[in-house]
Design a protein around this motif. Structure first.
Motif, mmCIF file in Angstrom:
data_model
loop_
_atom_site.group_PDB
_atom_site.id
_atom_site.type_symbol
_atom_site.label_atom_id
_atom_site.label_comp_id
_atom_site.label_asym_id
_atom_site.label_seq_id
_atom_site.Cartn_x
_atom_site.Cartn_y
_atom_site.Cartn_z
ATOM 1 N N HIS A 51 14.231 31.083 -24.288
ATOM 2 C CA HIS A 51 14.543 31.677 -25.597
ATOM 3 C C HIS A 51 15.965 32.232 -25.611
ATOM 4 N N LYS A 52 16.395 32.826 -24.521
ATOM 5 C CA LYS A 52 17.736 33.411 -24.440
ATOM 6 C C LYS A 52 18.817 32.353 -24.645
ATOM 7 N N PHE A 53 18.598 31.168 -24.080
ATOM 8 C CA PHE A 53 19.605 30.109 -24.167
ATOM 9 C C PHE A 53 19.255 29.062 -25.226
ATOM 10 N N LEU A 54 18.373 29.400 -26.139
ATOM 11 C CA LEU A 54 17.821 28.433 -27.086
ATOM 12 C C LEU A 54 18.894 27.658 -27.829
ATOM 13 N N ASN A 55 19.919 28.329 -28.323
ATOM 14 C CA ASN A 55 20.953 27.674 -29.117
ATOM 15 C C ASN A 55 22.293 27.611 -28.391
ATOM 16 N N HIS A 56 22.222 27.642 -27.060
ATOM 17 C CA HIS A 56 23.450 27.654 -26.274
ATOM 18 C C HIS A 56 23.307 26.716 -25.074
ATOM 19 N N GLU A 57 24.431 26.318 -24.528
ATOM 20 C CA GLU A 57 24.407 25.630 -23.248
ATOM 21 C C GLU A 57 24.005 26.627 -22.169
ATOM 22 N N VAL A 58 23.284 26.150 -21.177
ATOM 23 C CA VAL A 58 22.855 27.027 -20.094
ATOM 24 C C VAL A 58 24.014 27.179 -19.118
ATOM 25 N N PRO A 59 24.487 28.411 -18.897
ATOM 26 C CA PRO A 59 25.624 28.595 -17.987
ATOM 27 C C PRO A 59 25.203 28.483 -16.525
ATOM 28 N N LEU A 60 26.171 28.221 -15.680
ATOM 29 C CA LEU A 60 25.921 28.177 -14.237
ATOM 30 C C LEU A 60 25.680 29.591 -13.725
ATOM 31 N N GLN A 70 14.884 32.612 -5.426
ATOM 32 C CA GLN A 70 14.276 31.804 -4.369
ATOM 33 C C GLN A 70 13.993 32.594 -3.102
ATOM 34 N N SER A 71 12.806 32.392 -2.539
ATOM 35 C CA SER A 71 12.304 32.988 -1.303
ATOM 36 C C SER A 71 11.812 34.420 -1.471
ATOM 37 N N SER A 72 12.019 35.031 -2.648
ATOM 38 C CA SER A 72 11.523 36.389 -2.857
ATOM 39 C C SER A 72 10.030 36.354 -3.168
ATOM 40 N N VAL A 73 9.344 37.446 -2.889
ATOM 41 C CA VAL A 73 7.903 37.551 -3.144
ATOM 42 C C VAL A 73 7.669 37.779 -4.635
ATOM 43 N N ILE A 74 6.712 37.040 -5.224
ATOM 44 C CA ILE A 74 6.353 37.240 -6.634
ATOM 45 C C ILE A 74 4.853 37.501 -6.718
ATOM 46 N N SER A 75 4.445 38.202 -7.761
ATOM 47 C CA SER A 75 3.044 38.618 -7.877
ATOM 48 C C SER A 75 2.139 37.523 -8.409
ATOM 49 N N SER A 76 2.700 36.598 -9.232
ATOM 50 C CA SER A 76 1.835 35.583 -9.819
ATOM 51 C C SER A 76 2.655 34.431 -10.394
ATOM 52 N N ARG A 77 2.002 33.315 -10.582
ATOM 53 C CA ARG A 77 2.602 32.164 -11.261
ATOM 54 C C ARG A 77 2.882 32.517 -12.719
ATOM 55 N N GLN A 78 2.003 33.291 -13.308
ATOM 56 C CA GLN A 78 2.151 33.667 -14.710
ATOM 57 C C GLN A 78 3.468 34.400 -14.953
ATOM 58 N N LEU A 79 3.828 35.287 -14.050
ATOM 59 C CA LEU A 79 5.081 36.016 -14.185
ATOM 60 C C LEU A 79 6.260 35.053 -14.176
ATOM 61 N N LEU A 80 6.204 34.065 -13.322
ATOM 62 C CA LEU A 80 7.276 33.067 -13.235
ATOM 63 C C LEU A 80 7.407 32.309 -14.551
ATOM 64 N N GLU A 81 6.280 31.910 -15.118
ATOM 65 C CA GLU A 81 6.302 31.164 -16.376
ATOM 66 C C GLU A 81 6.762 32.040 -17.538
ATOM 67 N N MET A 82 6.413 33.313 -17.491
ATOM 68 C CA MET A 82 6.894 34.237 -18.524
ATOM 69 C C MET A 82 8.412 34.380 -18.456
ATOM 70 N N GLN A 83 8.940 34.453 -17.253
ATOM 71 C CA GLN A 83 10.392 34.548 -17.090
ATOM 72 C C GLN A 83 11.084 33.282 -17.571
ATOM 73 N N GLN A 87 17.970 23.524 -15.284
ATOM 74 C CA GLN A 87 19.018 24.536 -15.427
ATOM 75 C C GLN A 87 18.408 25.918 -15.658
ATOM 76 N N ILE A 88 17.431 25.982 -16.555
ATOM 77 C CA ILE A 88 16.771 27.263 -16.829
ATOM 78 C C ILE A 88 16.007 27.739 -15.596
ATOM 79 N N GLY A 89 15.388 26.810 -14.906
ATOM 80 C CA GLY A 89 14.649 27.159 -13.694
ATOM 81 C C GLY A 89 15.525 27.821 -12.645
#
Length: 217
Positions: free
Chosen positions: A164-173, A145-158, A137-139
């Motif tokens: 953390h943003k959804f830590l105490n909440h259900e993940v919305p659609l 999807q399909s956009s260019v990214i600079s690194s894997r690290q940036l993806l993992e940071m996001q 869900q968080i992913g």
């Protein structure tokens, strides 16, 4: 590269001998036939039996293929999920005609479907989204999807930021994520046979009725 490498590929061959397929074997409705073969693929413990190759065409006429996962199917069609900003979604917006291929190699079978893809409702997408593991869900929120990214690290940071943003909440659609239902216009069931004389049967929709024809291999 030495010519021998090409010779080795040319020599690769296998006889398909598991079973045949006749008109009498087939169910009148291709959804029922697909359900039977899908159950058999699951029973055979195939790796990702619901994996399919989705083919779309760009507005410029360039074909693209990628593997996606079938999540469910019914009398109305076959459903997969994606980011609505992805390349495949952009193609479907311009041309909803798609094809699906289920390559069940170890069963010496494949099923090809041609149809029209349309978005399912947000409520239907939410029902499936709610059943996904939380990480998936968080992913969905993280991947543009399909956009260019600079690194894997940036993806993992996001990912960590969203976790953390959804830590105490259900993940919305996400409003940019959901499903497509492919309403089939044809099904082809292919069963490998010896001497490359394969069994092929095509279901074609004609005036809301399914007609079945045997095709030459």
């Amino acid at each position: 590269m030495p010519d021998r490498a090409f010779d080795d590929i040319a020599a690769l061959r296998r006889e398909y001998t598991q079973q045949g397929l006749t008109l009498d074997d087939l169910k009148p409705d291709p959804i029922d036939q697909f359900a039977l073969w899908f159950q058999q693929a699951q029973a055979a413990d195939l790796l990702e039996p619901n994996a399919l190759v989705l083919a779309t065409v760009s507005p410029e006429g360039t074909p693209y293929q990628r593997t996606v996962l079938l999540k469910y199917f019914d009398r109305e069609g076959l459903v997969f999920f994606t980011n609505y900003g992805s390349r495949k979604a952009q193609h479907i917006a311009a041309n909803p005609q798609v094809s699906l291929l289920f390559p069940w190699y170890s069963l010496e079978r494949q099923v090809a479907v041609v149809g029209t893809a349309t978005k399912i409702s947000a409520a239907e997408s939410f029902k499936y989204f709610s059943s996904r593991p939380r990480g998936s869900q968080i992913g969905a929120w993280v991947s543009q999807q399909s956009s260019v990214i600079s690194s894997r690290q940036l993806l993992e940071m996001q990912f960590e930021k969203m976790r953390h943003k959804f830590l105490n909440h259900e993940v919305p659609l996400p409003d940019f994520w959901g499903g497509y239902r492919v309403k089939p216009l044809s099904f082809e069931f292919w069963q490998g046979r010896p001497n490359r004389l394969h069994d092929r049967f095509l279901y074609s929709l004609d005036d809301n009725q399914w007609a079945i024809a045997r095709l030459s291999p």
